[in-house]
Design an enzyme around this catalytic site. Structure first.
Site, short mmCIF file in Angstrom:
data_model
loop_
_atom_site.label_atom_id
_atom_site.label_comp_id
_atom_site.label_asym_id
_atom_site.label_seq_id
_atom_site.Cartn_x
_atom_site.Cartn_y
_atom_site.Cartn_z
N LYS A 112 27.24 21.88 -32.94
CA LYS A 112 28.56 21.30 -32.94
C LYS A 112 29.29 21.49 -34.26
CE LYS A 112 29.43 18.56 -29.04
NZ LYS A 112 30.03 17.36 -28.47
N LYS A 195 26.81 27.68 -21.41
CA LYS A 195 26.53 26.39 -20.51
C LYS A 195 28.15 26.13 -20.08
CE LYS A 195 27.06 22.20 -22.37
NZ LYS A 195 26.49 21.02 -22.96
N LYS A 198 33.51 21.59 -21.04
CA LYS A 198 34.70 21.04 -20.90
C LYS A 198 35.77 21.89 -21.87
CE LYS A 198 33.21 16.18 -20.53
NZ LYS A 198 32.44 15.49 -21.31
P1 TYM Z 1 28.88 14.68 -21.99
O1 TYM Z 1 29.95 13.77 -21.77
O2 TYM Z 1 28.78 15.78 -22.70
O3 TYM Z 1 28.17 14.96 -20.49
C1 TYM Z 1 28.11 14.11 -19.37
C2 TYM Z 1 26.94 14.45 -18.39
O4 TYM Z 1 27.10 15.87 -17.97
C3 TYM Z 1 26.08 16.71 -18.17
N1 TYM Z 1 26.53 17.84 -18.14
C4 TYM Z 1 26.06 18.93 -17.37
N2 TYM Z 1 24.79 18.99 -16.66
C5 TYM Z 1 24.50 20.10 -16.14
N3 TYM Z 1 25.27 21.41 -16.43
C6 TYM Z 1 26.31 21.39 -17.36
N4 TYM Z 1 26.78 22.31 -17.74
C7 TYM Z 1 26.68 20.05 -18.07
N5 TYM Z 1 27.53 19.64 -18.87
C8 TYM Z 1 27.44 18.33 -18.98
C9 TYM Z 1 25.40 16.15 -19.54
O5 TYM Z 1 24.18 16.49 -19.67
C10 TYM Z 1 25.51 14.39 -19.14
O6 TYM Z 1 24.54 14.02 -18.65
N6 TYM Z 1 25.92 12.11 -25.13
C11 TYM Z 1 26.59 12.01 -23.58
C12 TYM Z 1 27.08 10.99 -23.37
C13 TYM Z 1 26.66 9.49 -23.53
C14 TYM Z 1 25.27 9.25 -22.59
C15 TYM Z 1 24.96 7.95 -23.40
C16 TYM Z 1 24.69 9.65 -21.69
C17 TYM Z 1 26.56 8.89 -24.58
N7 TYM Z 1 25.76 7.78 -24.36
C18 TYM Z 1 23.95 7.01 -22.93
C19 TYM Z 1 23.37 8.91 -21.29
C20 TYM Z 1 23.15 7.66 -21.83
C21 TYM Z 1 27.26 13.34 -23.62
O7 TYM Z 1 27.89 13.83 -24.57
O8 TYM Z 1 27.62 13.67 -22.37
#
Ligand code: TYM
Length: 332
Positions: A112, A195, A198
């Site tokens: 990032k 990947k 969003k």
């Molecule tokens: P975030 O918001 O980027 O994504 C949320 C969840 O969706 C999953 N994900 C995917 N899984 C499969 N294929 C994809 N293309 C894909 N894109 C996103 C992510 O792996 C995630 O599980 N840091 C985290 C949010 C967070 C969090 C936490 C998660 C903050 N605190 C504590 C678990 C526990 C994040 O940015 O996810």
């Protein structure tokens, strides 16, 4: 009862990756052997610039996505991060436990920040420390996430271990990422080596949870593929990223394994598989997007649900934070 914690950032709309890698599995873990806590990670979202109006909208939209997909606020705790101050307070304590070198190894930060690492927010750098606090403030042990979050959950374990070691306690439990199923890394529909995310230039490369039936069908019909028919075994997809991705998406949506999908479609061409995938995706996703739109008509109701969830979350988090302060020697 063992506790599950997970969450999603409201930084733009929800994708099929968020659905298969996270939300669908959150629903599957609900109502069984676990106490489940699911959260909208608004404080993580602002590590990169969010327009305030967009943040408000996206926060409610992620909550609507959870609800529409089947998270039941009576059986899971459903809230948003900023409503439970213990997350941010514990994150500061963890900033003083975690090491700079650990943050430097985080591949997501490196991706990032890119070449611009001097000019990203300090919050983006410290992001994994807040994530560790999210999980450990509930003493959660199971963290369902997609593949891309594995390293962050492992770092959470390192922070817990160092805290326990430094203060000679056995206070924070070991947690582990739960990464199971065929669609833990859903790829871009136009380029199977990237990947699905969003953000990303073209809307055709992702399926949004808010897309209507026609849009979903169109995106799968136009998805990039190769000229070969589907193989009989998953090994046959090793060098075919776009084909493998579509098989994995089918498997994720149908609750099958990739092998089971190929047992049905192996040997067939895209002319047969793509329409079947489009139909399955519409069947599974269109009712969710319709329900999300209905819920978004009443934002006050969403806010009430999140506020109620916060009260339940605080009952668990506040005593754990209090105990942490006490262990560290704070006079309060
Ligand atoms: P975030 O918001 O980027 O994504 C949320 C969840 O969706 C999953 N994900 C995917 N899984 C499969 N294929 C994809 N293309 C894909 N894109 C996103 C992510 O792996 C995630 O599980 N840091 C985290 C949010 C967070 C969090 C936490 C998660 C903050 N605190 C504590 C678990 C526990 C994040 O940015 O996810």
């Amino acid at each position: 009862t063992p506790r599950v914690f997970s969450g999603i950032k409201p930084s733009g709309g929800l994708t099929l990756g968020n659905y298969l890698g996270a939300i669908k599995r959150f629903v599957d873990m609900q109502g069984g052997e676990f106490e489940t806590i699911y959260c909208v990670m608004d404080m993580h979202a602002i590590t990169v610039w969010q327009d305030p109006e967009d943040l408000r909208h996206a926060t409610r939209e992620v909550a609507a996505g959870y609800l529409a997909a089947g998270i039941d606020p009576d059986s899971s705790i459903l809230t948003n991060q900023c409503r439970v101050p213990a997350h941010a307070e514990l994150a500061w304590l963890f900033n003083c436990v975690a090491r700079v070198g650990w943050m430097n190894r985080m591949t997501q930060f490196k991706d990032k920040a890119g070449k611009n690492a001097e000019n990203v927010s300090l919050g983006l750098y410290a992001y994994p420390s807040l994530m560790a606090a999210d999980i450990l403030v509930y003493h959660a042990t199971h963290v369902p996430v997609g593949e891309d979050q594995k390293q962050h959950v492992e770092l959470t374990r390192d922070i817990a271990n160092k805290f326990n070691h430094d203060y000679k306690v056995d206070f924070f439990p070991e947690c582990k990422p739960v990464i199971e199923g065929p669609a833990m890394r859903v790829m871009n529909l136009r380029d199977g080596t990237k990947k699905m995310s969003k953000s990303g230039e073209s809307d055709m490369e992702r399926v949004n949870m808010t897309d209507d039936a026609d849009t979903i069908a169109k995106k799968f019909k136009k998805a990039k593929t190769d000229p070969e028919p589907l193989p009989e075994e998953m090994e046959g997809l090793a060098d075919r990223p776009e084909a493998r991705n579509l098989v994995n998406i089918y498997a994720g949506l149908a609750n099958m394994t990739g092998e089971e999908v190929l047992a049905v479609y192996g040997g067939q061409g895209w002319g047969a598989f793509k329409p079947a995938l489009a139909e399955l995706a519409v069947e599974k996703l269109a009712p969710i997007s319709t329900e999300m739109a209905r819920l978004m008509n009443d934002p006050a109701e969403i806010d009430r649900i999140l506020a109620k969830g916060a009260e339940k979350a605080k009952e668990i988090a506040d005593p754990i934070l209090d105990k942490t302060f006490e262990i560290m020697g704070f006079v309060r």
